[in-house]
Design an enzyme around this catalytic site. Structure first.
Site, PDB file in Angstrom:
ATOM      1  N   SER A 143       0.853  -1.194   0.000  1.00 61.32           N
ATOM      2  CA  SER A 143       0.000   0.000   0.000  1.00 61.32           C
ATOM      3  C   SER A 143       0.885   1.238   0.000  1.00 61.32           C
ATOM      4  O   SER A 143       2.041   1.190   0.447  1.00 61.32           O
ATOM      5  CB  SER A 143      -0.870   0.014   1.262  1.00 61.32           C
ATOM      6  OG  SER A 143      -1.491   1.263   1.442  1.00 61.32           O
ATOM      7  N   TYR A 156      -1.752  -1.724  10.389  1.00 59.68           N
ATOM      8  CA  TYR A 156      -1.847  -1.760   8.919  1.00 59.68           C
ATOM      9  C   TYR A 156      -0.562  -1.197   8.322  1.00 59.68           C
ATOM     10  O   TYR A 156       0.049  -1.794   7.434  1.00 59.68           O
ATOM     11  CB  TYR A 156      -3.069  -0.943   8.470  1.00 59.68           C
ATOM     12  CG  TYR A 156      -3.319  -1.012   6.984  1.00 59.68           C
ATOM     13  CD1 TYR A 156      -4.031  -2.071   6.419  1.00 59.68           C
ATOM     14  CD2 TYR A 156      -2.842  -0.022   6.135  1.00 59.68           C
ATOM     15  CE1 TYR A 156      -4.248  -2.144   5.053  1.00 59.68           C
ATOM     16  CE2 TYR A 156      -3.057  -0.087   4.760  1.00 59.68           C
ATOM     17  CZ  TYR A 156      -3.769  -1.147   4.231  1.00 59.68           C
ATOM     18  OH  TYR A 156      -3.981  -1.220   2.864  1.00 59.68           O
TER      19      TYR A 156
HETATM   20  N1  LIG Z   1      -8.780  -0.318  -1.398  1.00 53.89           N
HETATM   21  C1  LIG Z   1      -7.706   0.397  -1.251  1.00 53.89           C
HETATM   22  O1  LIG Z   1      -7.753   1.620  -1.343  1.00 53.89           O
HETATM   23  C2  LIG Z   1      -6.366  -0.237  -0.980  1.00 53.89           C
HETATM   24  C3  LIG Z   1      -5.242   0.579  -1.013  1.00 53.89           C
HETATM   25  C4  LIG Z   1      -4.006   0.032  -0.777  1.00 53.89           C
HETATM   26  C5  LIG Z   1      -3.884  -1.327  -0.522  1.00 53.89           C
HETATM   27  N2  LIG Z   1      -4.983  -2.100  -0.492  1.00 53.89           N
HETATM   28  C6  LIG Z   1      -4.801  -3.525  -0.203  1.00 53.89           C
HETATM   29  O2  LIG Z   1      -5.405  -4.287  -1.213  1.00 53.89           O
HETATM   30  C7  LIG Z   1      -5.825  -5.534  -0.674  1.00 53.89           C
HETATM   31  C8  LIG Z   1      -7.288  -5.767  -1.039  1.00 53.89           C
HETATM   32  O3  LIG Z   1      -8.053  -4.758  -0.434  1.00 53.89           O
HETATM   33  P1  LIG Z   1      -9.486  -4.323  -0.973  1.00 53.89           P
HETATM   34  O4  LIG Z   1      -9.524  -2.857  -0.921  1.00 53.89           O
HETATM   35  O5  LIG Z   1      -9.808  -5.029  -2.221  1.00 53.89           O
HETATM   36  O6  LIG Z   1     -10.371  -4.830   0.246  1.00 53.89           O
HETATM   37  P2  LIG Z   1     -11.743  -5.646   0.315  1.00 53.89           P
HETATM   38  O7  LIG Z   1     -12.633  -5.267  -0.801  1.00 53.89           O
HETATM   39  O8  LIG Z   1     -12.213  -5.490   1.726  1.00 53.89           O
HETATM   40  O9  LIG Z   1     -11.271  -7.165   0.087  1.00 53.89           O
HETATM   41  C9  LIG Z   1     -10.458  -7.809   1.020  1.00 53.89           C
HETATM   42  C10 LIG Z   1     -10.312  -9.275   0.677  1.00 53.89           C
HETATM   43  O10 LIG Z   1      -9.445  -9.860   1.670  1.00 53.89           O
HETATM   44  C11 LIG Z   1     -10.034 -11.059   2.156  1.00 53.89           C
HETATM   45  N3  LIG Z   1      -9.699 -11.258   3.566  1.00 53.89           N
HETATM   46  C12 LIG Z   1      -9.924 -10.407   4.608  1.00 53.89           C
HETATM   47  N4  LIG Z   1      -9.495 -10.955   5.759  1.00 53.89           N
HETATM   48  C13 LIG Z   1      -8.983 -12.173   5.431  1.00 53.89           C
HETATM   49  C14 LIG Z   1      -8.388 -13.236   6.190  1.00 53.89           C
HETATM   50  N5  LIG Z   1      -8.261 -13.191   7.529  1.00 53.89           N
HETATM   51  N6  LIG Z   1      -7.978 -14.345   5.530  1.00 53.89           N
HETATM   52  C15 LIG Z   1      -8.117 -14.439   4.196  1.00 53.89           C
HETATM   53  N7  LIG Z   1      -8.689 -13.487   3.426  1.00 53.89           N
HETATM   54  C16 LIG Z   1      -9.110 -12.374   4.046  1.00 53.89           C
HETATM   55  C17 LIG Z   1     -11.538 -10.890   1.943  1.00 53.89           C
HETATM   56  O11 LIG Z   1     -12.063 -12.172   1.682  1.00 53.89           O
HETATM   57  P3  LIG Z   1     -13.290 -12.858   2.466  1.00 53.89           P
HETATM   58  O12 LIG Z   1     -13.930 -11.795   3.352  1.00 53.89           O
HETATM   59  O13 LIG Z   1     -14.181 -13.323   1.385  1.00 53.89           O
HETATM   60  O14 LIG Z   1     -12.627 -13.958   3.231  1.00 53.89           O
HETATM   61  C18 LIG Z   1     -11.621 -10.023   0.689  1.00 53.89           C
HETATM   62  O15 LIG Z   1     -11.703 -10.809  -0.460  1.00 53.89           O
HETATM   63  C19 LIG Z   1      -5.570  -5.474   0.836  1.00 53.89           C
HETATM   64  O16 LIG Z   1      -4.343  -6.103   1.151  1.00 53.89           O
HETATM   65  C20 LIG Z   1      -5.486  -3.971   1.096  1.00 53.89           C
HETATM   66  O17 LIG Z   1      -4.705  -3.686   2.218  1.00 53.89           O
HETATM   67  C21 LIG Z   1      -6.236  -1.598  -0.707  1.00 53.89           C
END
Ligand SMILES: NC(=O)c1ccc[n+]([C@@H]2O[C@H](COP(=O)([O-])OP(=O)(O)OC[C@H]3O[C@@H](n4cnc5c(N)ncnc54)[C@H](OP(=O)(O)O)[C@@H]3O)[C@@H](O)[C@H]2O)c1
Length: 278
Positions: A143, A156
């Protein structure tokens, strides 16, 4: 000849966290590129739509990063059914928001275990097969928070900075092996992330409320997840280890440039002002 489709380089991929957000967009991008994808969720019923849309090419996998041994066992079973993964995308993660000293340390520890220690365990499980075949790509979704920490999300920030450090280490270690490592640092994207953030004690303190409002505003106005999938596709086709910054211009280009040239105290002040803490 340069690859024009990801499947020219990688036939099989495991992507964690494919039920929503960036992970689902990465999986869909890879499927559109004719890569066979094993996608994970803690609850595979959440993957039914993707599985129905891609019969035979998308395989749902139950994987929960809260338990390292079980997560590695799920990974190994999927790896065996795939005959090895050319590409592994460590994407799954979640937010936890609160006062570092106010919240229970167990909550911070749990987040570090899921997003750093157990995610590193999956990288550790994934690399031997790739190294033995002399071919593969490990992608760790870090991130912008690795460089610009989000206030009131200390674990985080620690997890993402640690994950980026792991990627940097592995980029050097895998030189000349045929395996590449990508450290992907998205800015804010419009996903389910904001809605799934665990709100911990201290989240309702006045400073935390202002920081949350700024964070929520950035998330809601971010680009859609497909935008990040386009950046990942481009980086995979380059087939070279590296850091991938993706998101709106300020977060992907201007901010990181500022962080490299400005004194740390100045970027910290800008960051505090942005989150209403100055
Ligand atoms: N959105 C942003 O702005 C952003 C920015 C920078 C980095 N990121 C990173 O991108 C990645 C995806 O984020 P997102 O924004 O797409 O979030 P999201 O829509 O909330 O999706 C998160 C995913 O992670 C899975 N997950 C959560 N806890 C878990 C656990 N304990 N074990 C296995 N799977 C788990 C969830 O799967 P289930 O609930 O189906 O198990 C879901 O598919 C993350 O690492 C986040 O830190 C996001």
């Amino acid at each position: 000849m340069a690859a024009t489709r990801v499947s020219d380089l990688h036939r099989t991929a495991l992507v964690t966290g494919t039920s929503t957000g960036l992970g689902r967009a990465f999986a869909n991008m890879l499927l559109a590129e004719s890569v066979r994808v094993w996608g994970t969720s803690r609850e595979t019923a959440r993957l039914a739509g993707t599985a129905a849309a891609h019969p035979g090419t998308f395989t749902p996998v139950t994987l929960d990063l809260r338990d390292a041994a079980a997560a590695v066992a799920s990974f190994r079973a999927a790896e065996e059914s795939a005959g090895g993964f050319d590409l592994v995308v460590n994407n799954a993660g979640y937010g936890a928001f609160g006062g570092f000293a106010t919240a229970d340390f167990a909550d911070w520890r749990a987040q570090l275990e899921v997003m750093l220690v157990n995610t590193a365990a999956l990288a550790h499980a994934a690399l031997p097969g790739m190294l033995a075949r002399g071919h593969g790509a490990l992608v760790n979704i870090s991130s912008l928070a690795a460089e610009f920490p989000l206030p009131f999300q200390p674990a985080y920030n620690m997890a993402k900075a640690g994950l980026s450090a792991l990627s940097e280490s592995l980029m050097i270690e895998t030189r000349g092996t045929g395996v590449i490592v990508l450290d992907v640092r998205p800015g804010d994207y419009r996903t389910d992330f904001e809605g799934s953030v665990a709100r911990l004690p201290g989240a309702d303190a006045p400073g935390a409320k202002r920081a949350w409002a700024a964070f929520a505003r950035m998330m809601r106005s971010g680009p859609p997840p497909d935008h990040a999938a386009v950046a990942l596709r481009r980086a995979l086709l380059r087939n070279r280890s590296g850091t991938v910054r993706t998101g709106r211009f300020f977060q992907a280009v201007a901010g990181p440039l500022l962080a490299r040239v400005a004194p740390l105290a100045l970027s910290r002040r800008i960051q505090a002002r942005y989150f209403g803490l100055d």
